[in-house]
Write an enzyme that holds these catalytic residues in place. Structure first.
Site, PDB file in Angstrom:
ATOM      1  N   THR A  20       0.805  -1.229   0.000  1.00  0.00           N
ATOM      2  CA  THR A  20       0.000   0.000   0.000  1.00  0.00           C
ATOM      3  C   THR A  20       0.835   1.273   0.000  1.00  0.00           C
ATOM      4  O   THR A  20       0.292   2.363   0.199  1.00  0.00           O
ATOM      5  CB  THR A  20      -0.946   0.030   1.221  1.00  0.00           C
ATOM      6  OG1 THR A  20      -0.170  -0.008   2.430  1.00  0.00           O
ATOM      7  CG2 THR A  20      -1.917  -1.141   1.197  1.00  0.00           C
ATOM      8  N   TRP A  21       2.147   1.166  -0.210  1.00  0.00           N
ATOM      9  CA  TRP A  21       2.982   2.357  -0.238  1.00  0.00           C
ATOM     10  C   TRP A  21       2.501   3.315  -1.324  1.00  0.00           C
ATOM     11  O   TRP A  21       2.273   2.916  -2.463  1.00  0.00           O
ATOM     12  CB  TRP A  21       4.438   1.944  -0.490  1.00  0.00           C
ATOM     13  CG  TRP A  21       5.403   3.085  -0.547  1.00  0.00           C
ATOM     14  CD1 TRP A  21       5.410   4.205   0.232  1.00  0.00           C
ATOM     15  CD2 TRP A  21       6.523   3.197  -1.440  1.00  0.00           C
ATOM     16  NE1 TRP A  21       6.468   5.025  -0.119  1.00  0.00           N
ATOM     17  CE2 TRP A  21       7.165   4.424  -1.143  1.00  0.00           C
ATOM     18  CE3 TRP A  21       7.041   2.376  -2.437  1.00  0.00           C
ATOM     19  CZ2 TRP A  21       8.303   4.858  -1.821  1.00  0.00           C
ATOM     20  CZ3 TRP A  21       8.179   2.798  -3.109  1.00  0.00           C
ATOM     21  CH2 TRP A  21       8.792   4.017  -2.801  1.00  0.00           C
ATOM     22  N   ASP A  47      -0.354  -5.210   3.574  1.00  0.00           N
ATOM     23  CA  ASP A  47       0.764  -4.589   4.279  1.00  0.00           C
ATOM     24  C   ASP A  47       0.659  -3.075   4.207  1.00  0.00           C
ATOM     25  O   ASP A  47       0.429  -2.505   3.134  1.00  0.00           O
ATOM     26  CB  ASP A  47       2.089  -5.028   3.644  1.00  0.00           C
ATOM     27  CG  ASP A  47       3.282  -4.332   4.278  1.00  0.00           C
ATOM     28  OD1 ASP A  47       3.723  -4.800   5.336  1.00  0.00           O
ATOM     29  OD2 ASP A  47       3.739  -3.319   3.725  1.00  0.00           O
ATOM     30  N   TYR A  52       3.176   5.656   5.833  1.00  0.00           N
ATOM     31  CA  TYR A  52       2.569   5.795   4.513  1.00  0.00           C
ATOM     32  C   TYR A  52       1.491   6.875   4.548  1.00  0.00           C
ATOM     33  O   TYR A  52       0.454   6.723   5.192  1.00  0.00           O
ATOM     34  CB  TYR A  52       1.952   4.481   4.047  1.00  0.00           C
ATOM     35  CG  TYR A  52       2.935   3.353   3.796  1.00  0.00           C
ATOM     36  CD1 TYR A  52       4.313   3.554   3.862  1.00  0.00           C
ATOM     37  CD2 TYR A  52       2.489   2.083   3.490  1.00  0.00           C
ATOM     38  CE1 TYR A  52       5.206   2.521   3.640  1.00  0.00           C
ATOM     39  CE2 TYR A  52       3.373   1.037   3.259  1.00  0.00           C
ATOM     40  CZ  TYR A  52       4.737   1.266   3.335  1.00  0.00           C
ATOM     41  OH  TYR A  52       5.616   0.229   3.113  1.00  0.00           O
TER      42      TYR A  52
END
Length: 285
Positions: A20-21, A47, A52
């Site tokens: 999900t970066w 993750d 983030y």
């Protein structure tokens, strides 16, 4: 979706999950839909991290899993700067509030070096005893960091090391993966399509496309299948596109032949070991 045990506890986790970066940069509604499409397709390992989007991505993930938290193996990470004994506990509590859950399935130290490792481990152990995290591990730990970690932890304590792993940088396979395998620790590869360059070369593109035609797949699916070919390896590609989430998930069903693997390895080789300590590359927040 294929699953395999992550770490020494035998907890079954999807071999391909969802990173999900930078997901906060996408349209929120579409990103939430992509995450749910991925869950529907079996990519139940999600993750995220407190860093983030300054916590915005944890909130987005919380929105996506609000009504299906029990289906998800949810991981987040504490920033190295926050990872004192007290700071680790406090950071986890903030993450739990942002996601809207009472526990994380996996909690990682995002980078080494912010605080003495003993302090971070004290915080992780306290969270584990309290039931706020079920498993814990590390991220971006390479040679000397792993040696220090192994000297300070029990044989069944750490479940994974999350590292950069893509066809343009397979250096994790040189020493990190063997060291982790010897301890029963999983290797979770982030950014499996690289950091802006996929495929990594024209030769790699030609081979990936050739193998893809054999399997009726895409070059992205073949890359994922290659990266998770070992029994201790996982990958967490990020996408904000529902159709790409389905494509990523389907890669878990592809079984590459020995010939396929040899062809891909020939154009995406692991670098030679020159004896110098490796270090984290492709630094991300």
């Amino acid at each position: 979706m294929r699953t395999r045990p992550i770490g020494p506890y035998g907890t079954a986790v999807s071999v391909i999950g969802q990173g999900t970066w930078q997901l906060e940069r996408a349209d929120r509604r579409t990103a939430v839909r992509a995450l749910n499409t991925g869950i529907d397709a079996g990519m139940t390992h999600i993750d995220t991290a407190e860093s983030y989007g300054g916590g915005a991505v944890e909130q987005l993930v919380g929105e996506a899993v609000r009504h299906r938290r029990h289906e998800v193996f949810l991981a987040s990470k504490v920033r190295a700067a926050n990872a004192s004994a007290h700071g680790t506990v406090a950071a986890c509590d903030r993450s739990l509030r942002r996601v809207g859950t009472d526990h994380l399935d996996l909690y990682l130290l995002h980078w080494p070096g912010g605080h003495p490792l003993e302090e971070t481990l004290a915080g992780l152990r306290a969270l584990h005893r309290a039931g706020k995290i079920l498993h814990y591990g590390v991220s971006n730990f390479h040679d000397r960091h792993l040696a220090e970690l192994f000297a300070r932890t029990g044989p069944d304590e750490i479940v994974c090391d999350q590292v950069l792993h893509h066809l343009g940088d397979c250096s994790a396979e040189l020493r990190v993966a063997p060291a982790c395998l010897a301890r029963g620790i999983a290797v979770v590869g982030y950014s499996p399509f690289g950091l802006g360059s996929f495929p990594p070369s024209p030769r790699a593109a030609a081979v990936l496309d050739s193998v893809a035609r054999t399997h009726g797949a895409t070059r992205h699916q073949i890359a994922l299948a290659f990266l998770v070919r070992e029994p201790h390896s996982f990958a967490i590609p990020k996408t904000a596109t529902p159709s790409r989430a389905e494509e990523n998930a389907a890669a878990a069903e592809i079984t590459l032949s020995d010939e396929d693997i040899a062809r891909i390895a020939a154009v995406c080789p692991v670098p030679a070991d020159d004896g110098t300590p490796s270090s984290a590359s492709g630094r991300r927040p």
